[in-house]
Design an enzyme around this catalytic site. Structure first.
Site, mmCIF file in Angstrom:
data_model
loop_
_atom_site.group_PDB
_atom_site.id
_atom_site.type_symbol
_atom_site.label_atom_id
_atom_site.label_comp_id
_atom_site.label_asym_id
_atom_site.label_seq_id
_atom_site.Cartn_x
_atom_site.Cartn_y
_atom_site.Cartn_z
ATOM 1 N N THR A 33 0.817 -1.209 0.000
ATOM 2 C CA THR A 33 0.000 0.000 0.000
ATOM 3 C C THR A 33 0.859 1.271 0.000
ATOM 4 O O THR A 33 0.586 2.190 -0.781
ATOM 5 C CB THR A 33 -0.978 -0.008 1.188
ATOM 6 O OG1 THR A 33 -1.799 -1.172 1.092
ATOM 7 C CG2 THR A 33 -1.849 1.238 1.198
ATOM 8 N N GLU A 41 1.283 9.743 -5.545
ATOM 9 C CA GLU A 41 1.879 11.068 -5.328
ATOM 10 C C GLU A 41 2.778 11.473 -6.495
ATOM 11 O O GLU A 41 2.730 12.613 -6.960
ATOM 12 C CB GLU A 41 2.679 11.088 -4.021
ATOM 13 C CG GLU A 41 1.804 11.101 -2.793
ATOM 14 C CD GLU A 41 2.527 11.680 -1.595
ATOM 15 O OE1 GLU A 41 2.729 12.918 -1.576
ATOM 16 O OE2 GLU A 41 2.883 10.903 -0.700
ATOM 17 N N HIS A 67 -7.168 0.718 -0.890
ATOM 18 C CA HIS A 67 -6.393 -0.287 -1.620
ATOM 19 C C HIS A 67 -7.296 -1.507 -1.687
ATOM 20 O O HIS A 67 -7.477 -2.200 -0.697
ATOM 21 C CB HIS A 67 -5.093 -0.586 -0.886
ATOM 22 C CG HIS A 67 -4.097 -1.333 -1.710
ATOM 23 N ND1 HIS A 67 -2.801 -1.498 -1.300
ATOM 24 C CD2 HIS A 67 -4.182 -1.956 -2.912
ATOM 25 C CE1 HIS A 67 -2.129 -2.182 -2.206
ATOM 26 N NE2 HIS A 67 -2.965 -2.484 -3.199
#
Length: 138
Positions: A33, A41, A67
């Site tokens: 994750t 990002e 996730h």
């Protein structure tokens, strides 16, 4: 000029180094994750970087993700971002990640446009003030 609707896309191949068991976020050998978050990002950051003024960059300030599926080693993971809103220096993105079998994650990510030099100076002064405080307590 940075405007809503700007899109980004970035891919990676899941290697042993990107798995939960390797980075310490779990015990299973699947895409971690935190690595998916990093890809999200990066995708957002790279999508707006060409539109920034000299000396500016963006920094992540908030991320809220799900996730939803596990991706094994060897599969390609792709992240797509879309800039939803621009409010002054605040940028809000919708992000989605998927592998060959379908979506594996989604969410919202906020970034702020900052003056890089000023931001780094402020961070460094924070570290210096902590050192001074520690010295004074001894």
């Amino acid at each position: 000029m940075i405007e809503a609707g700007l899109k980004g896309k970035k891919s990676t191949i899941v290697t042993d180094e990107l798995t939960a068991d390797r980075i310490g976020s779990g015990l299973v050998k699947v895409y971690a994750t935190p690595m998916m978050v990093a890809l999200m990002e990066e995708t957002c950051n790279e999508s707006v970087s060409p539109y920034l003024n000299d000396g500016e960059c963006t920094v992540g300030t908030r991320i809220e993700i799900n996730h939803t599926a596990a991706t094994p080693v060897g599969m390609r993971v792709t992240c797509e971002s879309e800039l939803q809103s621009v409010d002054g220096r605040q940028l809000t993105f919708i992000v989605k990640a998927y592998d060959n079998a379908g979506e594996i994650g989604n969410g919202v990510h906020e970034r702020f446009i900052v003056k890089r030099e000023r931001f780094e100076e402020k961070a460094e002064s924070r570290a210096l003030s902590q050192k001074e405080e520690t010295v004074c307590k001894v």
